[in-house]
Motif scaffolding. Sequence first.
Motif, mmCIF file in Angstrom:
data_model
loop_
_atom_site.group_PDB
_atom_site.id
_atom_site.type_symbol
_atom_site.label_atom_id
_atom_site.label_comp_id
_atom_site.label_asym_id
_atom_site.label_seq_id
_atom_site.Cartn_x
_atom_site.Cartn_y
_atom_site.Cartn_z
ATOM 1 N N UNK A 13 0.759 -1.127 -0.119
ATOM 2 C CA UNK A 13 0.118 -0.004 0.076
ATOM 3 C C UNK A 13 0.973 1.167 -0.114
ATOM 4 N N UNK A 14 0.115 2.397 0.347
ATOM 5 C CA UNK A 14 0.784 3.696 -0.017
ATOM 6 C C UNK A 14 1.993 3.893 1.008
ATOM 7 N N UNK A 15 1.888 3.113 2.074
ATOM 8 C CA UNK A 15 2.952 3.064 3.266
ATOM 9 C C UNK A 15 4.261 2.313 2.676
ATOM 10 N N UNK A 16 4.105 1.746 1.734
ATOM 11 C CA UNK A 16 5.401 0.740 1.529
ATOM 12 C C UNK A 16 6.753 1.169 1.376
ATOM 13 N N UNK A 17 6.459 2.581 0.783
ATOM 14 C CA UNK A 17 7.818 3.170 0.771
ATOM 15 C C UNK A 17 8.367 3.918 2.120
ATOM 16 N N UNK A 18 8.765 3.249 2.887
ATOM 17 C CA UNK A 18 9.279 3.865 4.332
ATOM 18 C C UNK A 18 10.621 3.134 4.637
ATOM 19 N N UNK A 19 11.262 3.827 5.541
ATOM 20 C CA UNK A 19 12.763 3.292 5.876
ATOM 21 C C UNK A 19 12.728 1.765 6.119
ATOM 22 N N UNK A 20 11.711 1.305 7.242
ATOM 23 C CA UNK A 20 12.023 -0.010 7.551
ATOM 24 C C UNK A 20 11.588 -0.989 6.691
ATOM 25 N N UNK A 21 11.057 -0.735 5.481
ATOM 26 C CA UNK A 21 10.674 -1.588 4.371
ATOM 27 C C UNK A 21 11.846 -1.600 3.592
ATOM 28 N N UNK A 22 12.600 -0.422 3.303
ATOM 29 C CA UNK A 22 13.844 -0.382 2.244
ATOM 30 C C UNK A 22 14.828 -1.025 3.082
ATOM 31 N N UNK A 23 14.818 -1.163 4.372
ATOM 32 C CA UNK A 23 15.834 -1.924 5.017
ATOM 33 C C UNK A 23 15.746 -3.264 5.319
ATOM 34 N N UNK A 24 14.817 -3.889 4.666
ATOM 35 C CA UNK A 24 14.556 -5.397 4.609
ATOM 36 C C UNK A 24 16.168 -6.179 4.615
ATOM 37 N N UNK A 25 16.152 -7.161 5.329
ATOM 38 C CA UNK A 25 17.277 -7.854 5.426
ATOM 39 C C UNK A 25 17.396 -8.993 4.257
ATOM 40 N N UNK A 26 16.333 -9.032 3.629
ATOM 41 C CA UNK A 26 16.146 -10.182 2.315
ATOM 42 C C UNK A 26 16.572 -9.306 1.215
ATOM 43 N N UNK A 27 16.708 -8.106 1.272
ATOM 44 C CA UNK A 27 17.039 -7.115 0.005
ATOM 45 C C UNK A 27 16.095 -7.284 -1.059
ATOM 46 N N UNK A 28 16.466 -6.894 -2.187
ATOM 47 C CA UNK A 28 15.620 -6.825 -3.604
ATOM 48 C C UNK A 28 16.400 -7.315 -4.731
ATOM 49 N N UNK A 29 15.681 -7.795 -5.846
ATOM 50 C CA UNK A 29 16.250 -8.175 -6.963
ATOM 51 C C UNK A 29 15.744 -7.119 -8.163
ATOM 52 N N UNK A 30 16.668 -7.015 -8.983
ATOM 53 C CA UNK A 30 16.541 -5.930 -10.140
ATOM 54 C C UNK A 30 17.537 -6.199 -11.223
ATOM 55 N N UNK A 31 17.262 -5.344 -12.248
ATOM 56 C CA UNK A 31 18.184 -5.524 -13.329
ATOM 57 C C UNK A 31 19.531 -5.458 -12.849
ATOM 58 N N UNK A 32 20.112 -4.682 -11.821
ATOM 59 C CA UNK A 32 21.410 -4.425 -11.406
ATOM 60 C C UNK A 32 21.702 -5.414 -10.252
ATOM 61 N N UNK A 33 20.989 -6.724 -10.464
ATOM 62 C CA UNK A 33 21.556 -7.802 -9.574
ATOM 63 C C UNK A 33 20.618 -7.744 -8.259
ATOM 64 N N UNK A 34 20.838 -8.394 -7.227
ATOM 65 C CA UNK A 34 20.300 -8.472 -5.964
ATOM 66 C C UNK A 34 21.155 -7.163 -4.954
ATOM 67 N N UNK A 35 20.329 -6.532 -4.320
ATOM 68 C CA UNK A 35 20.913 -5.362 -3.776
ATOM 69 C C UNK A 35 19.984 -5.249 -2.305
#
Length: 352
Positions: A301-323
């Motif tokens: 939802x709209x609150x998805x873009x917040x600090x604690x979400x971005x700091x997820x220990x599992x990270x994210x996968x994108x075109x620039x690899x896993x980060x």
Amino acid sequence: MTNDVAPPSSTAVEEQFGSKGTEITLLLEKGGEGYFEGAARDVRDGAELALGELGGDQVHVKVVPIEADASNLSAAVASASERKSALLVSYAAPAITKGITAVVPSKRPLLINLGPAVSTGGGGIFNFEVDETDSIVQGASVAIAGGTTNFLLFVQQNYPADFESQVSAAVGKVGGKIVGTTRFNTNGAGVLEQVKAMKDKLGQAGVALIAGNTMATVNVVSALKAEDATKAMAFVGTSGWPETSYSAPAAKGVLVVTYDKEDLALIADRYSRHYKRPVSDQAAYGYDIVALASGLIRAKGEKGLEMKTLLSKSGFKGLTGRFQFNGDGSTSRRLVPYSIANGRLNPLASGG
């Protein structure tokens, strides 16, 4: 014919991709002719492509041109905050980006910097591009694993004053030693003379580490290859080397450690058809952040873009690899070694 993109005039409505969902504000520095040029243009186009493919009405992107003297920067950040933009994404010179970081966190959205890294101290600011120090040190690690321990270090003139000390300390931690350093001009002028002046150091090192983001990097390689004392020398570039440098004959065989390029092929054809040029790292960065924002808002939802979400220990996968975003404002990545051949990066394991 030019592919440079002219931003709207100061009296025009600012460019926007999409019209629904949560706002992401893209702050891009205008070039000297009033256009989005080069890497800034690529960031814009990557963001636009991602919005069209993955936005799904979850987000829209407002593109805000920033004057080269940053005269409209404070107003742009304040306006984004007033519009309740969920995220600032910037590509600009470090001096401009530092102007954004100077705004207290309560007065601005979270910031993801796609340009050269700046000191963040946390505070909801993240540097996203591949760290060039990490790139060159991991390249040195590959050479050390092959039996080389002594290195020469060549650094572009406009790099931070402490770049050499950071690289030297990091190379020391992985078992190597910098035995000589020099700075070279961004236009490559005087490189031959600089290399000759290091004559007493050339025979002491098996590998040259070369940090820069202009075609002068391959001038350094050419100058070194011209010296008898360096006939057996190997060369390590960095993630900052411009992609145009890969086509230079001198670049063949240079080692570059950077993000995993495998997934970049997923959009390469569509990007080149739409924008009439090859996809770049900066386009991939722009694509990844819009894709990330869209995915988080879709899931949370709209609150998805917040600090604690971005700091997820599992990270994210994108075109620039896993980060993975870190609390200190850095971004961790798994980097991959490549060798330059045939005008491109080739996975080292394949023999490039």
